[in-house]
Design a protein around this motif. Structure first.
Motif, PDB file in Angstrom:
ATOM      1  N   GLN A 127       0.875  -1.500  -0.014  1.00  0.00           N
ATOM      2  CA  GLN A 127      -0.067  -0.088  -0.035  1.00  0.00           C
ATOM      3  C   GLN A 127       0.903   1.389   0.010  1.00  0.00           C
ATOM      4  O   GLN A 127       0.335   2.312  -0.404  1.00  0.00           O
ATOM      5  CB  GLN A 127      -1.072   0.191   1.164  1.00  0.00           C
ATOM      6  CG  GLN A 127      -1.830  -1.257   1.275  1.00  0.00           C
ATOM      7  CD  GLN A 127      -2.793  -1.290   0.004  1.00  0.00           C
ATOM      8  OE1 GLN A 127      -3.321  -0.497  -0.210  1.00  0.00           O
ATOM      9  NE2 GLN A 127      -2.798  -2.486  -0.572  1.00  0.00           N
ATOM     10  N   ARG A 128       2.011   1.088   0.604  1.00  0.00           N
ATOM     11  CA  ARG A 128       3.147   2.424   0.547  1.00  0.00           C
ATOM     12  C   ARG A 128       3.764   2.669  -0.725  1.00  0.00           C
ATOM     13  O   ARG A 128       4.471   3.358  -0.938  1.00  0.00           O
ATOM     14  CB  ARG A 128       3.926   2.232   1.897  1.00  0.00           C
ATOM     15  CG  ARG A 128       3.140   2.075   3.129  1.00  0.00           C
ATOM     16  CD  ARG A 128       4.103   2.531   4.273  1.00  0.00           C
ATOM     17  NE  ARG A 128       4.825   1.149   4.232  1.00  0.00           N
ATOM     18  CZ  ARG A 128       4.791  -0.036   5.175  1.00  0.00           C
ATOM     19  NH1 ARG A 128       3.638   0.223   5.615  1.00  0.00           N
ATOM     20  NH2 ARG A 128       5.542  -0.814   5.512  1.00  0.00           N
ATOM     21  N   VAL A 129       3.752   1.535  -1.719  1.00  0.00           N
ATOM     22  CA  VAL A 129       4.405   1.686  -2.826  1.00  0.00           C
ATOM     23  C   VAL A 129       3.750   2.587  -3.904  1.00  0.00           C
ATOM     24  O   VAL A 129       2.512   2.439  -3.935  1.00  0.00           O
ATOM     25  CB  VAL A 129       4.719   0.147  -3.531  1.00  0.00           C
ATOM     26  CG1 VAL A 129       5.360   0.271  -4.934  1.00  0.00           C
ATOM     27  CG2 VAL A 129       5.467  -0.797  -2.461  1.00  0.00           C
ATOM     28  N   LYS A 130       4.413   3.373  -4.663  1.00  0.00           N
ATOM     29  CA  LYS A 130       3.935   4.077  -5.522  1.00  0.00           C
ATOM     30  C   LYS A 130       3.198   3.275  -6.580  1.00  0.00           C
ATOM     31  O   LYS A 130       3.721   2.409  -7.157  1.00  0.00           O
ATOM     32  CB  LYS A 130       5.066   5.005  -6.089  1.00  0.00           C
ATOM     33  CG  LYS A 130       5.890   6.202  -5.153  1.00  0.00           C
ATOM     34  CD  LYS A 130       6.834   7.118  -5.890  1.00  0.00           C
ATOM     35  CE  LYS A 130       7.402   7.727  -4.763  1.00  0.00           C
ATOM     36  NZ  LYS A 130       8.424   8.646  -5.460  1.00  0.00           N
ATOM     37  N   LYS A 131       1.994   4.033  -7.058  1.00  0.00           N
ATOM     38  CA  LYS A 131       1.438   3.392  -8.269  1.00  0.00           C
ATOM     39  C   LYS A 131       2.299   3.566  -9.541  1.00  0.00           C
ATOM     40  O   LYS A 131       3.020   4.535  -9.902  1.00  0.00           O
ATOM     41  CB  LYS A 131       0.105   4.190  -8.585  1.00  0.00           C
ATOM     42  CG  LYS A 131      -0.953   4.253  -7.702  1.00  0.00           C
ATOM     43  CD  LYS A 131      -2.003   4.735  -7.577  1.00  0.00           C
ATOM     44  CE  LYS A 131      -3.219   4.395  -6.945  1.00  0.00           C
ATOM     45  NZ  LYS A 131      -4.495   5.190  -6.958  1.00  0.00           N
ATOM     46  N   GLY A 132       2.205   2.416 -10.171  1.00  0.00           N
ATOM     47  CA  GLY A 132       3.088   2.396 -11.395  1.00  0.00           C
ATOM     48  C   GLY A 132       4.438   1.646 -11.194  1.00  0.00           C
ATOM     49  O   GLY A 132       5.199   1.339 -12.114  1.00  0.00           O
ATOM     50  N   ASP A 133       5.002   1.443 -10.110  1.00  0.00           N
ATOM     51  CA  ASP A 133       6.015   0.887  -9.678  1.00  0.00           C
ATOM     52  C   ASP A 133       6.129  -0.712 -10.393  1.00  0.00           C
ATOM     53  O   ASP A 133       5.208  -1.576  -9.876  1.00  0.00           O
ATOM     54  CB  ASP A 133       6.494   1.069  -8.145  1.00  0.00           C
ATOM     55  CG  ASP A 133       7.720   0.525  -8.132  1.00  0.00           C
ATOM     56  OD1 ASP A 133       8.534  -0.242  -8.622  1.00  0.00           O
ATOM     57  OD2 ASP A 133       8.520   1.269  -6.958  1.00  0.00           O
ATOM     58  N   MET A 134       7.133  -1.001 -10.902  1.00  0.00           N
ATOM     59  CA  MET A 134       7.242  -2.397 -11.496  1.00  0.00           C
ATOM     60  C   MET A 134       7.406  -3.556 -10.416  1.00  0.00           C
ATOM     61  O   MET A 134       6.767  -4.487 -10.482  1.00  0.00           O
ATOM     62  CB  MET A 134       8.330  -2.499 -12.689  1.00  0.00           C
ATOM     63  CG  MET A 134       8.347  -3.770 -13.468  1.00  0.00           C
ATOM     64  SD  MET A 134       6.949  -3.830 -14.274  1.00  0.00           S
ATOM     65  CE  MET A 134       7.122  -5.598 -15.119  1.00  0.00           C
TER      66      MET A 134
END
Length: 224
Positions: A67-74
């Motif tokens: 949930q803390r990962v940026k959107k679009g991060d592979m």
């Protein structure tokens, strides 16, 4: 699998006085081993409730970290696929156990009843409750649908005799995780005699399950 979204370690109880601290990779390997053994074994094996609980806790942490990962991060997509894979293995493992409980419920409960003090339980508390309820519901259904219409001397049924037992003489594929010597193999025909075989570490075999059941229990061999 990257460990970035997994906790560093997990404690899995081996007995009352010892804990085995495993890395994420070791924990998942333990789950996959239990899954394959349960999937290919004709009988219900000892429950791995500690492993299941630990994996579920780790999946919760993984979801929270994603949930803390940026959107679009592979990386998020890769971790999401790994989470889905682990959930599939976990669900398949639990489903395999429930199917065996439903299929062999009187024998499972009888084995649990005859378990010696200190001997590990086949069932988790939830599975035990499910097995008892399944037994009670099946018995009630039989009485309501058929037995009450039978003569008085036929209005009882012995579930242990009515429900088939697991076929321990079925054949299974296995891989030896540890070298084993002098494994007694039963004859396939009346003309043959008993003989012994050695299992080299890493070797694969097709053998009668009854022969290797103790080795599956101790983790010396892996069903495949």
């Amino acid at each position: 699998m990257s460990d970035a979204t997994f906790e560093d370690e997990c404690d899995v109880n081996q007995d009352d006085s010892q804990e085995d601290v495993m890395t994420p990779a070791e924990l998942i390997a333990k789950l996959e081993e239990a899954w394959l053994n349960e999937k290919f074994s004709p009988e219900l094996l000892e429950n791995k409730a500690e492993v299941v609980e630990c994996v579920m806790e780790q999946l919760t942490h993984m979801d929270a970290n994603l949930q803390r990962v940026k959107k679009g991060d592979m990386k998020a997509s890769i971790h999401r696929m790994e989470i889905d894979r682990i959930r599939f293995v976990l669900s398949s493992y639990l489903r395999s156990r429930l199917q065996k409980i439903e299929k062999f419920f009187p024998h499972v409960l009888e084995k649990e009843k005859c378990r010696q003090a200190g001997e590990p339980s086949l069932l988790s508390p939830e599975e035990f409750a499910f097995a008892k309820e399944y037994y009670s519901n099946t018995e009630a259904y039989l009485k309501a649908v058929a037995l009450k219409r039978m003569p008085p001397n036929l209005q009882t049924v012995d579930m242990l005799k009515a429900v088939p037992e697991p076929c321990l003489d079925s054949f299974v594929f296995l891989r030896a995780k540890e070298s084993q010597e002098n494994i007694l193999v039963e004859p396939e025909t009346d003309d043959q005699r008993e003989y012994v075989v050695d299992l080299e570490e890493g070797s694969q075999h097709l053998m009668r399950y009854r022969t290797v059941a103790p080795l599956v229990s101790t983790g010396a061999v892996q069903l495949i």
